[in-house]
Scaffold this motif. Structure first.
Motif, PDB file in Angstrom:
ATOM      1  N   SER A   1      31.655  37.453  35.709  1.00 20.09           N
ATOM      2  CA  SER A   1      31.987  36.663  36.884  1.00 20.09           C
ATOM      3  C   SER A   1      32.985  37.397  37.760  1.00 20.09           C
ATOM      4  O   SER A   1      33.885  38.080  37.267  1.00 20.09           O
ATOM      5  CB  SER A   1      32.571  35.307  36.461  1.00 20.09           C
ATOM      6  OG  SER A   1      31.634  34.609  35.672  1.00 20.09           O
ATOM      7  N   SER A   2      32.821  37.260  39.061  1.00 14.96           N
ATOM      8  CA  SER A   2      33.691  37.952  40.001  1.00 14.96           C
ATOM      9  C   SER A   2      35.145  37.603  39.745  1.00 14.96           C
ATOM     10  O   SER A   2      35.497  36.453  39.459  1.00 14.96           O
ATOM     11  CB  SER A   2      33.321  37.576  41.440  1.00 14.96           C
ATOM     12  OG  SER A   2      32.003  37.972  41.734  1.00 14.96           O
ATOM     13  N   ILE A   3      35.984  38.620  39.835  1.00 14.74           N
ATOM     14  CA  ILE A   3      37.418  38.441  39.648  1.00 14.74           C
ATOM     15  C   ILE A   3      38.067  38.582  41.014  1.00 14.74           C
ATOM     16  O   ILE A   3      38.295  39.693  41.504  1.00 14.74           O
ATOM     17  CB  ILE A   3      37.976  39.491  38.673  1.00 14.74           C
ATOM     18  CG1 ILE A   3      37.181  39.465  37.358  1.00 14.74           C
ATOM     19  CG2 ILE A   3      39.457  39.267  38.415  1.00 14.74           C
ATOM     20  CD1 ILE A   3      37.527  40.579  36.412  1.00 14.74           C
ATOM     21  N   PRO A   4      38.340  37.480  41.723  1.00 12.53           N
ATOM     22  CA  PRO A   4      38.876  37.584  43.084  1.00 12.53           C
ATOM     23  C   PRO A   4      40.338  38.018  43.077  1.00 12.53           C
ATOM     24  O   PRO A   4      41.161  37.475  42.342  1.00 12.53           O
ATOM     25  CB  PRO A   4      38.710  36.167  43.629  1.00 12.53           C
ATOM     26  CG  PRO A   4      38.713  35.286  42.415  1.00 12.53           C
ATOM     27  CD  PRO A   4      38.118  36.089  41.300  1.00 12.53           C
ATOM     28  N   ILE A   5      40.638  39.003  43.907  1.00 11.48           N
ATOM     29  CA  ILE A   5      42.019  39.445  44.106  1.00 11.48           C
ATOM     30  C   ILE A   5      42.535  38.876  45.422  1.00 11.48           C
ATOM     31  O   ILE A   5      43.595  38.259  45.478  1.00 11.48           O
ATOM     32  CB  ILE A   5      42.100  40.983  44.114  1.00 11.48           C
ATOM     33  CG1 ILE A   5      41.454  41.553  42.826  1.00 11.48           C
ATOM     34  CG2 ILE A   5      43.546  41.437  44.239  1.00 11.48           C
ATOM     35  CD1 ILE A   5      42.090  41.103  41.548  1.00 11.48           C
ATOM     36  N   THR A   6      41.769  39.077  46.476  1.00 13.14           N
ATOM     37  CA  THR A   6      42.012  38.447  47.774  1.00 13.14           C
ATOM     38  C   THR A   6      40.672  37.942  48.287  1.00 13.14           C
ATOM     39  O   THR A   6      39.650  38.082  47.621  1.00 13.14           O
ATOM     40  CB  THR A   6      42.616  39.451  48.777  1.00 13.14           C
ATOM     41  OG1 THR A   6      41.632  40.454  49.081  1.00 13.14           O
ATOM     42  CG2 THR A   6      43.856  40.133  48.208  1.00 13.14           C
ATOM     43  N   SER A   7      40.672  37.389  49.489  1.00 11.08           N
ATOM     44  CA  SER A   7      39.426  36.883  50.065  1.00 11.08           C
ATOM     45  C   SER A   7      38.424  38.000  50.312  1.00 11.08           C
ATOM     46  O   SER A   7      37.213  37.774  50.321  1.00 11.08           O
ATOM     47  CB  SER A   7      39.713  36.147  51.374  1.00 11.08           C
ATOM     48  OG  SER A   7      40.371  37.017  52.291  1.00 11.08           O
TER      49      SER A   7
ATOM     50  N   GLU B   1      37.281  41.626  45.539  1.00 11.40           N
ATOM     51  CA  GLU B   1      36.959  41.034  44.253  1.00 11.40           C
ATOM     52  C   GLU B   1      36.211  42.047  43.396  1.00 11.40           C
ATOM     53  O   GLU B   1      35.459  42.869  43.908  1.00 11.40           O
ATOM     54  CB  GLU B   1      36.128  39.763  44.423  1.00 11.40           C
ATOM     55  CG  GLU B   1      34.759  39.977  45.042  1.00 11.40           C
ATOM     56  CD  GLU B   1      33.949  38.690  45.119  1.00 11.40           C
ATOM     57  OE1 GLU B   1      34.513  37.616  44.880  1.00 11.40           O
ATOM     58  OE2 GLU B   1      32.749  38.785  45.414  1.00 11.40           O
TER      59      GLU B   1
ATOM     60  N   SER C   1      33.471  42.844  40.538  1.00 15.63           N
ATOM     61  CA  SER C   1      32.254  42.266  39.999  1.00 15.63           C
ATOM     62  C   SER C   1      31.489  43.344  39.238  1.00 15.63           C
ATOM     63  O   SER C   1      31.247  44.432  39.775  1.00 15.63           O
ATOM     64  CB  SER C   1      31.378  41.710  41.133  1.00 15.63           C
ATOM     65  OG  SER C   1      30.144  41.255  40.628  1.00 15.63           O
TER      66      SER C   1
ATOM     67  N   ASN D   1      29.469  45.398  43.258  1.00 19.85           N
ATOM     68  CA  ASN D   1      29.666  45.368  44.706  1.00 19.85           C
ATOM     69  C   ASN D   1      30.372  46.633  45.177  1.00 19.85           C
ATOM     70  O   ASN D   1      30.733  47.502  44.372  1.00 19.85           O
ATOM     71  CB  ASN D   1      30.456  44.120  45.136  1.00 19.85           C
ATOM     72  CG  ASN D   1      31.850  44.063  44.511  1.00 19.85           C
ATOM     73  OD1 ASN D   1      32.404  45.081  44.100  1.00 19.85           O
ATOM     74  ND2 ASN D   1      32.411  42.868  44.437  1.00 19.85           N
TER      75      ASN D   1
ATOM     76  N   THR E   1      34.197  47.242  43.883  1.00 18.21           N
ATOM     77  CA  THR E   1      34.249  47.669  42.479  1.00 18.21           C
ATOM     78  C   THR E   1      33.763  49.107  42.338  1.00 18.21           C
ATOM     79  O   THR E   1      34.357  49.906  41.609  1.00 18.21           O
ATOM     80  CB  THR E   1      33.394  46.739  41.607  1.00 18.21           C
ATOM     81  OG1 THR E   1      33.720  45.384  41.889  1.00 18.21           O
ATOM     82  CG2 THR E   1      33.611  47.024  40.137  1.00 18.21           C
TER      83      THR E   1
ATOM     84  N   ASP F   1      27.855  42.906  47.974  1.00 23.16           N
ATOM     85  CA  ASP F   1      27.257  43.116  46.655  1.00 23.16           C
ATOM     86  C   ASP F   1      25.900  43.792  46.819  1.00 23.16           C
ATOM     87  O   ASP F   1      25.191  43.581  47.821  1.00 23.16           O
ATOM     88  CB  ASP F   1      27.108  41.792  45.912  1.00 23.16           C
ATOM     89  CG  ASP F   1      26.210  40.816  46.652  1.00 23.16           C
ATOM     90  OD1 ASP F   1      25.123  40.513  46.154  1.00 23.16           O
ATOM     91  OD2 ASP F   1      26.611  40.375  47.761  1.00 23.16           O
TER      92      ASP F   1
END
Length: 662
Positions: A59-65, A68, A70, A127, A130, A187
């Protein structure tokens, strides 16, 4: 869930190894490579599961908007995870003994594990963000590994590598920005679905940028200059990983963007890749032939084999553009098969070179000789790697190059005249490459292992440690297994090929490797059986030929008291005919310095030296470097250190902003 467990366990072992390398006492640091080997074994299972069609995602790990992380895996990712893991397992076992003899520092073990993790992250990136962070991490960590010895030579090699890899990264960033601009997705799955919205000329721009960006990492001509300098500078276990799998991330990136995201392009895309592959393979092996540095020779052969891989990929793209999806799949199988094979036999050869260097303390083949007597296991494994890279049966290189030949020769079926002409020419380039590679490794193995020792170091050489032998033995066995059981390998490759081309390639294997709708077939196991029968027949003939007593005597020595190492054939002499044949490419230079007692009759001494002209460095990169340096020198005049001048710059800038109303 089982797949995720194998991934999790494998990654945790690498992370644990990285941490322990900084914590364990000096004498225990070699044991971190056991952790790396266990992690690689788990990821082999995970990679094979992915290759068979299983899916993997985190699952995507969001850092900021906008940022992220993935990670996602499909069949193509699984295939490359498998390649990385196979070589990592062998190299980790090899490193247990290798680092014990050369000394292991905690930071090197930390960088080793981080380097491997970054390669996994690249091929599993979901994406753009990443991918770029993983790609840059891989590049930076490998830079530190190249320069770890802190010598002047390694520092220069690291600088060149850093410059070239970041030039490539710049093009990759640009192509990602273009893709985001026209698809609205970051992505890869979203970009693939929206790729139909991208105009044709923009797709062409992305394709060209992917050649430059990913081709620089892969080492294609003319972006290859860093590879034969950086790989030899790194420790041999790292050189094996860099040449065996790191440069394959360039192949992965190119396939992911140019074939997966962009889809089928015009025919000239595939033809361009075929031409690049042909040039890289021929030029790479030609430069390898002239090298006496065994690691530099192997590095040039990486350029050659990347070219062979591109011949298969280019053929696949060309067939796909013409709607010939069965042939496209067959050609892609050939390219990916050789990707795996190159990782195996090139990893083996670099590990063998590391063992030789550890035993002789030199990379110069002219200072070796006679090593087969003192290093029989290393000699055997190096011979297997040499036979494999020369594409001789029954080893793995033969099968993948045979498939590549078939793909190129079947280019006659393409509708365009250009394809009908260039495909067979690509096959001719592959044939020339194979012949030159055979000559090169006759030189490499013969000069290094046969004859008598050429130096005291070679005379005193000892066999490698048990773990180093085991690491090489695993790859040697795989060279044979991948050569006589191609059906198993094709079964691993096929799901990714089907996903990329929509066809299974119509390649059948039931003891006989057959290509549908053609008369082409190959029976690797039968070839092996025939070779074994011939060998047994020779042995039987020798045994039953009589019980004559073997007589040992000195070789004919031309009437001299004894033969010396200087009387042996040298690597320079061996390649002299080839240097003459291809002198228009090599542009050789030579110097002859003769000292006389009484000129011109009595000669006191004679000194001969020769070198070839590095064409791309001399006529492409040196002029470019000169222009950049001159431009920088002139631009430096703007920074005089005068505060009043800087205030003047600010004033001029403000006036321009007011004038143009910005």
């Amino acid at each position: 869930m089982v797949l995720e467990n194998y991934f999790t366990i494998g990654i945790l072992f690498f992370l644990f190894g990285a941490v322990m390398s900084c914590v364990l006492p000096q004498k225990a640091k070699k044991y971190i490579y056991w952790l790396s080997a266990i992690g690689a074994a788990n990821l082999i299972i995970a990679g094979l599961s992915l290759s068979s069609g299983a899916r993997f995602s985190v699952s995507s790990i969001p850092i900021t908007s906008a940022l992220e992380f993935s990670f996602q895996g499909d069949a193509l990712s699984g295939f490359f995870v498998t390649i990385i893991s196979i070589l990592t397992l062998s190299v980790s076992l090899y490193s247990i003994g290798y680092t014990k003899t050369i000394g292991s520092k905690g930071l090197k073990g930390f960088l080793y594990n981080l380097f491997i993790l970054s390669m996994y992250a690249v091929v599993l990136s979901g994406n753009i963000i990443t991918f770029l962070i993983s790609w840059e991490t891989m590049s930076v960590v490998s830079y530190f590994l190249v320069t770890f010895d802190r010598t002047e030579k390694s520092s220069k090699a690291g600088l060149l590598y850093a410059v070239m890899t970041h030039i490539g990264t710049a093009f990759i960033i640009i192509l990602f920005l273009v893709l985001y601009r026209y698809t609205g997705h970051m992505d890869f799955a979203g970009m693939r679905e929206a790729s139909a919205q991208i105009p044709g000329d923009v797709k062409t721009l992305v394709f060209i940028f992917s050649i430059i960006g990913f081709g620089t990492k892969a080492g294609i001509i003319p972006f290859h200059t860093w590879l034969p300098i950086a790989h030899p500078a790194a420790p041999s276990n790292i050189s094996s990983l860099m040449s065996g799998v790191m440069i394959k991330t360039g192949i992965y990136g190119f396939i992911r963007i140019s074939m997966d995201v962009l889809g089928h392009g015009p025919e000239w895309w595939g033809i361009t890749i075929i031409v690049i592959g042909a040039v890289s393979s021929v030029i790479g092996v030609l430069y390898a032939l002239m090298e006496h540095d065994i690691k530099k020779l192997l590095a040039y052969h990486s350029i050659e084999n990347i070219g062979i891989i591109l011949l298969g990929i280019g053929s696949s793209m060309m067939f796909a553009s013409n709607g010939m999806y069965v042939l496209s799949a067959m050609a892609l199988i050939a390219g990916l098969y050789h990707t795996l094979n190159h990782a195996i036999f090139k990893g083996l050869l670099f590990l063998g070179a590391g063992s030789i260097m550890h035993a002789t303390h030199t990379k110069n083949m002219e200072d070796m000789g006679g090593l087969i007597k003192s290093m029989p296991y290393t000699g055997l494994f190096f011979l297997i790697g040499s036979v494999s890279i020369c594409a001789l049966p029954p080893f793995n290189g033969f099968v993948s190059e045979w498939l590549t030949y078939q793909a190129l020769l079947l280019g006659f079926n393409a509708p365009s005249i250009t394809a009908k002409i260039l495909s067979p020419l690509g096959g001719a380039a592959l044939a020339l490459t194979g012949a030159l590679a055979a000559a090169c490794f006759v030189k490499a193995f013969g000069i290094s292992f046969l004859g008598v020792p050429r130096s005291p170091h070679a005379r005193d050489a000892k066999e490698s440690s048990a773990s180093m032998i085991v690491g090489m033995a695993i790859l040697a066995v795989l060279c044979l297994m991948a050569g006589i059981f191609p059906g198993t390998v094709i079964g691993v490759i096929s799901p990714s090929v089907i996903a990329l081309t929509g066809s299974d390639g119509n390649i059948n294997y039931d003891g006989l490797l057959s290509i549908g709708n053609t008369f082409s077939s190959l029976a690797p196991a039968a070839i092996l059986l025939a070779l074994l029968c011939i060998g047994l027949a020779v042995i039987a003939f020798v045994i039953t030929g009589g019980k004559r007593k073997t007589a040992y005597a000195d070789s004919w020595d031309c009437g001299m008291p004894s033969l010396t190492p200087r009387m042996q054939y040298t690597a320079t002499a061996f390649t002299k005919p080839i240097r003459l044949i291809f002198k228009r490419i090599y542009l050789p230079k030579r110097e002859l310095d003769i000292s006389y007692i009484l000129k011109p009759v009595f000669i006191k001494s004679m000194k001969y030296s020769g070198e070839i002209t590095p064409f791309f460095e001399r006529y492409m990169y040196e002029p470019l470097t000169w222009l950049i340096r001159n431009a920088a020198a002139k631009a430096r005049m703007l920074q005089s250190g005068n505060l009043n001048l800087y205030l003047g710059y600010i004033l001029i800038t403000l006036m321009l902003l007011l004038i143009f109303g910005i």
